[in-house]
Design a protein around this motif. Structure first.
Motif, PDB file in Angstrom:
ATOM      1  N   THR A 164       0.816  -1.224   0.000  1.00 32.99           N
ATOM      2  CA  THR A 164       0.000   0.000   0.000  1.00 32.99           C
ATOM      3  C   THR A 164       0.848   1.272   0.000  1.00 32.99           C
ATOM      4  OG1 THR A 164      -0.259  -0.113   2.419  1.00 32.99           O
ATOM      5  CG2 THR A 164      -1.980  -1.132   1.067  1.00 32.99           C
ATOM      6  N   GLY A 209       1.154   3.234  -3.292  1.00 31.70           N
ATOM      7  CA  GLY A 209       0.163   4.211  -3.723  1.00 31.70           C
ATOM      8  C   GLY A 209       0.632   5.644  -3.577  1.00 31.70           C
ATOM      9  N   SER A 228      -5.514   2.985   0.771  1.00 31.25           N
ATOM     10  CA  SER A 228      -5.380   2.108  -0.400  1.00 31.25           C
ATOM     11  C   SER A 228      -6.716   1.885  -1.095  1.00 31.25           C
ATOM     12  CB  SER A 228      -4.767   0.765   0.001  1.00 31.25           C
ATOM     13  OG  SER A 228      -5.531   0.122   1.010  1.00 31.25           O
ATOM     14  N   SER A 229      -7.816   1.966  -0.352  1.00 34.07           N
ATOM     15  CA  SER A 229      -9.134   1.794  -0.968  1.00 34.07           C
ATOM     16  C   SER A 229      -9.450   2.926  -1.937  1.00 34.07           C
ATOM     17  CB  SER A 229     -10.213   1.718   0.118  1.00 34.07           C
ATOM     18  OG  SER A 229     -10.235   2.914   0.893  1.00 34.07           O
ATOM     19  N   LEU A 275      -5.421   2.926  -4.724  1.00 33.71           N
ATOM     20  CA  LEU A 275      -5.216   1.827  -5.666  1.00 33.71           C
ATOM     21  C   LEU A 275      -6.198   1.865  -6.839  1.00 33.71           C
ATOM     22  CD1 LEU A 275      -4.148  -1.191  -3.428  1.00 33.71           C
ATOM     23  CD2 LEU A 275      -2.717   0.290  -4.843  1.00 33.71           C
ATOM     24  N   PRO A 276      -7.502   2.112  -6.623  1.00 36.65           N
ATOM     25  CA  PRO A 276      -8.383   2.258  -7.788  1.00 36.65           C
ATOM     26  C   PRO A 276      -7.959   3.406  -8.704  1.00 36.65           C
ATOM     27  CG  PRO A 276      -9.700   1.865  -5.830  1.00 36.65           C
ATOM     28  CD  PRO A 276      -8.289   2.078  -5.372  1.00 36.65           C
ATOM     29  N   ARG A 321     -10.404   0.040 -10.892  1.00 43.78           N
ATOM     30  CA  ARG A 321     -11.209  -0.545  -9.818  1.00 43.78           C
ATOM     31  C   ARG A 321     -11.084  -2.065  -9.737  1.00 43.78           C
ATOM     32  NH1 ARG A 321     -17.585   0.475  -8.263  1.00 43.78           N
ATOM     33  NH2 ARG A 321     -17.732  -1.287  -6.819  1.00 43.78           N
ATOM     34  N   ASN A 336      -8.654  -4.190 -10.841  1.00 48.00           N
ATOM     35  CA  ASN A 336      -7.345  -4.613 -10.346  1.00 48.00           C
ATOM     36  C   ASN A 336      -7.227  -4.354  -8.850  1.00 48.00           C
ATOM     37  OD1 ASN A 336      -6.202  -5.548 -12.784  1.00 48.00           O
ATOM     38  ND2 ASN A 336      -5.684  -3.460 -13.403  1.00 48.00           N
ATOM     39  N   ALA A 337      -7.696  -3.184  -8.414  1.00 49.70           N
ATOM     40  CA  ALA A 337      -7.653  -2.854  -6.986  1.00 49.70           C
ATOM     41  C   ALA A 337      -8.545  -3.788  -6.188  1.00 49.70           C
ATOM     42  CB  ALA A 337      -8.071  -1.401  -6.778  1.00 49.70           C
ATOM     43  N   LEU A 379      -7.242  -6.025  -3.077  1.00 52.21           N
ATOM     44  CA  LEU A 379      -7.740  -5.738  -1.732  1.00 52.21           C
ATOM     45  C   LEU A 379      -8.690  -6.813  -1.205  1.00 52.21           C
ATOM     46  CD1 LEU A 379      -8.348  -1.896  -2.099  1.00 52.21           C
ATOM     47  CD2 LEU A 379      -6.487  -3.015  -0.853  1.00 52.21           C
ATOM     48  N   ILE A 437       0.797  -0.978 -11.182  1.00 46.85           N
ATOM     49  CA  ILE A 437       1.331  -0.597  -9.866  1.00 46.85           C
ATOM     50  C   ILE A 437       2.849  -0.532  -9.911  1.00 46.85           C
ATOM     51  CG2 ILE A 437       1.488  -2.914  -8.830  1.00 46.85           C
ATOM     52  CD1 ILE A 437       0.327  -1.630  -6.250  1.00 46.85           C
TER      53      ILE A 437
END
Length: 251
Positions: free
Chosen positions: A110, A113, A141-142, A145-146, A151, A153-154, A158, A174
């Motif tokens: 995380t 990010g 990260s919520s 990451l998106p 979305r 992949n995230a 997660l 990433i």
């Protein structure tokens, strides 16, 4: 020393240095990293920050043995320097490069990010183990990451608690570049020095214009995540997962 710090050509390198614990973050390392990031921000001779790990891991995430002890004695509820480090990452005004030399678990994933560039060894792997530990996401990260990898992949990272190898991390977006292990640090340093050769005020201006639109989202996501994390921390699923990891029965 849990964190090694060195300067060369206006690049400050931070090496996570708990190799026997696969560079898992304990309170000492969280605070040391936060302090180093803030010192780098304030140092007029530092243009770029590069983070990597000592030994065979980037970071195995939160030190779960320390976490279990702090939950049991009630000190975890008083807060963690985890938040201190995340604030320092979010506020860092200069370019941040991560060179992922081995496994990146939890915060070892995380943290990416917050990176402006991520280099990853072909032998490295990433995992966000939150659902396997019975807890919520962390480090915004919520949200981040998106934004970074989309979305779906995230969602996989997660929700699944599954490993993602370097090739998949590159496909997701990433990891910016994937390197052979011996080439990882030289390649990351070479790119860091290109950035460090530029005007520091200009670097800061560019980074601020990129990151400023995300600040409110990071703050809101952090608040949501922390609320869910506190609700789930020490619950049945979390206690069982920690006990299995540490080999200790939940009290």
């Amino acid at each position: 020393m849990t964190l090694q710090i060195s300067d060369e050509n206006r690049v400050r390198t931070l090496v996570l240095n708990r190799p026997d614990a696969l560079n898992a973050f304990n309170e000492e390392l969280y605070l040391a990293t936060a302090t180093a990031l803030r010192d780098a921000a304030d140092d007029p001779e530092v243009a770029v920050v590069l983070i990597t790990g000592a030994g065979r891991a980037f970071s195995a995430g939160n030190d779960l043995k320390e976490m279990q002890t702090r939950i049991a004695d009630g000190s975890y509820a008083e807060g963690s320097h985890f938040s201190t480090m995340i604030e320092a990452l979010a506020e860092l005004p200069k370019p941040l490069i991560c060179a992922v030399n081995g496994v990146g678990l939890g915060i070892g994933t995380t943290i990416l990010g917050y990176a402006d560039l991520v280099f990853m060894s072909t032998t490295a792997r990433l995992k966000c183990p939150f659902t396997s530990l019975g807890v919520a996401p962390e480090a915004a990260s919520s949200y981040l990451l998106p934004q970074l990898i989309g979305r779906q992949n995230a969602a996989w990272l997660l929700l699944s608690s599954e490993w993602v190898d370097a090739a998949e991390a590159h496909r997701m977006g990433i990891a910016w570049k994937v390197c052979e292990p011996d080439d990882l640090l030289p390649d990351a340093r070479r790119h860091a020095e290109v950035l460090a050769s530029r005007s520091i005020p200009s670097l800061i201006a560019v980074k601020q214009t990129i990151t400023e639109p995300y600040r409110a989202g990071i703050a809101a996501a952090t608040e949501r995540e922390n609320a869910h994390f506190q609700q789930l921390l020490g619950g049945a699923a979390n206690a069982a997962a920690l006990a299995e990891f540490t080999g200790q029965r939940p009290s």
